[in-house]
Design an enzyme around this catalytic site. Sequence first.
Site, short mmCIF file in Angstrom:
data_model
loop_
_atom_site.label_atom_id
_atom_site.label_comp_id
_atom_site.label_asym_id
_atom_site.label_seq_id
_atom_site.Cartn_x
_atom_site.Cartn_y
_atom_site.Cartn_z
N HIS A 168 43.37 75.84 14.45
CA HIS A 168 43.17 75.12 13.19
C HIS A 168 44.51 74.95 12.47
O HIS A 168 44.79 73.90 11.88
CB HIS A 168 42.25 75.91 12.26
N GLY A 172 40.72 68.86 16.81
CA GLY A 172 41.17 69.45 18.07
C GLY A 172 40.49 68.79 19.26
O GLY A 172 39.29 68.50 19.22
N LYS A 206 39.73 70.17 21.92
CA LYS A 206 38.79 71.05 22.63
C LYS A 206 37.38 70.45 22.53
O LYS A 206 36.62 70.47 23.48
CB LYS A 206 38.81 72.46 22.06
N GLN A 215 33.26 65.42 20.48
CA GLN A 215 33.19 65.30 19.01
C GLN A 215 34.24 64.30 18.49
O GLN A 215 33.96 63.51 17.59
CB GLN A 215 33.42 66.68 18.37
O1 PAF Z 1 34.67 71.03 14.70
C1 PAF Z 1 34.16 71.59 13.71
O2 PAF Z 1 34.58 72.66 13.29
C2 PAF Z 1 32.98 70.93 13.02
O3 PAF Z 1 32.16 70.29 13.93
C3 PAF Z 1 33.39 69.97 11.88
C4 PAF Z 1 34.17 68.78 12.41
C5 PAF Z 1 34.23 70.72 10.86
C6 PAF Z 1 32.15 69.44 11.18
O4 PAF Z 1 31.38 70.47 10.63
#
Ligand code: PAF
Length: 282
Positions: free
Chosen positions: A37, A148, A150, A154
């Site tokens: 992060h 990310g 990973k 998403q």
């Molecule tokens: O990747 C994550 O941590 C979550 O899916 C996100 C993008 C913060 C949405 O809650």
Amino acid sequence: MEIVKDIVRLNKIIDEIKQKGKTIGFVPTMGALHQGHLSLLQEAGKQCDVKICSVFVNPTQFNDKKDLDRYPRTPEADFALLEREACDFVFFPDEKEIYPEKEDKRVFRFGRLEELHEGRTRPGHFNGVAQVVSKLFELVKPDKAFFGQKDFQQVMIVKALVKQLNYKVEIVPCAILREADGLAMSSRNVLLSAEERKVAAHIPLWMGKLEEMFRKNTVVETILKAIKEKIALQPLMKLDYLEICDADTLEPIDTANSANRVVALLAVFVGKIRLIDNVLLQ
Ligand code: PAF
């Protein structure tokens, strides 16, 4: 660094930043922050004037209540890490702030992209991600948002969301950060027992082996069979999926030359903890 809990205050901050003509780099997270992060935040700092991070464990993206309950929550440690990275603002809302009305759950459609892989195992997951990301984008109004790689699928979902809703934000995918033994950094890693953590270290080795076989032009089916056999030998592990796919559609492929860009996607349970990894093959 200011910790912002309510939307009224957030709106004021965003208005002031915009009035000054400064750009906003945004890192949405669910907390339990790790170096992965922080690398997103560092990238945001390189590309934008103001760094904003959100910490919100979004209930609507968990299809399994037990998974939501056990998700690590470490806000104080998160704030300390963010402060050290010179984050400017942390948006740390509670559930009512994001979902004031129980009925206010937006519905999105992403076609095949939401049905494959993560979508098949976690029905409704990507709709939940889209719900919260759309809300966060509308509140934070970022110029760039950092995600990310990973969570390969998403990133594609978020890009599709931006396209569908004509948001002006640029999505910046960032490289996977790995532990010393190669395990992809994840908030879930802290949930592994010492024994499970040792077993999890096989994952990057298998991804490396898979990549090596792919480079030697091994038939896709043979590669998948070989790696699945290795996983099956680990009593603490249960494979969810392993696929070699077209990286632009995420449809599984049979031969390397059926796609321009190819990615291998893996999800595996180590004990009760579900981990994912991926490697871009071409
Ligand atoms: O990747 C994550 O941590 C979550 O899916 C996100 C993008 C913060 C949405 O809650």
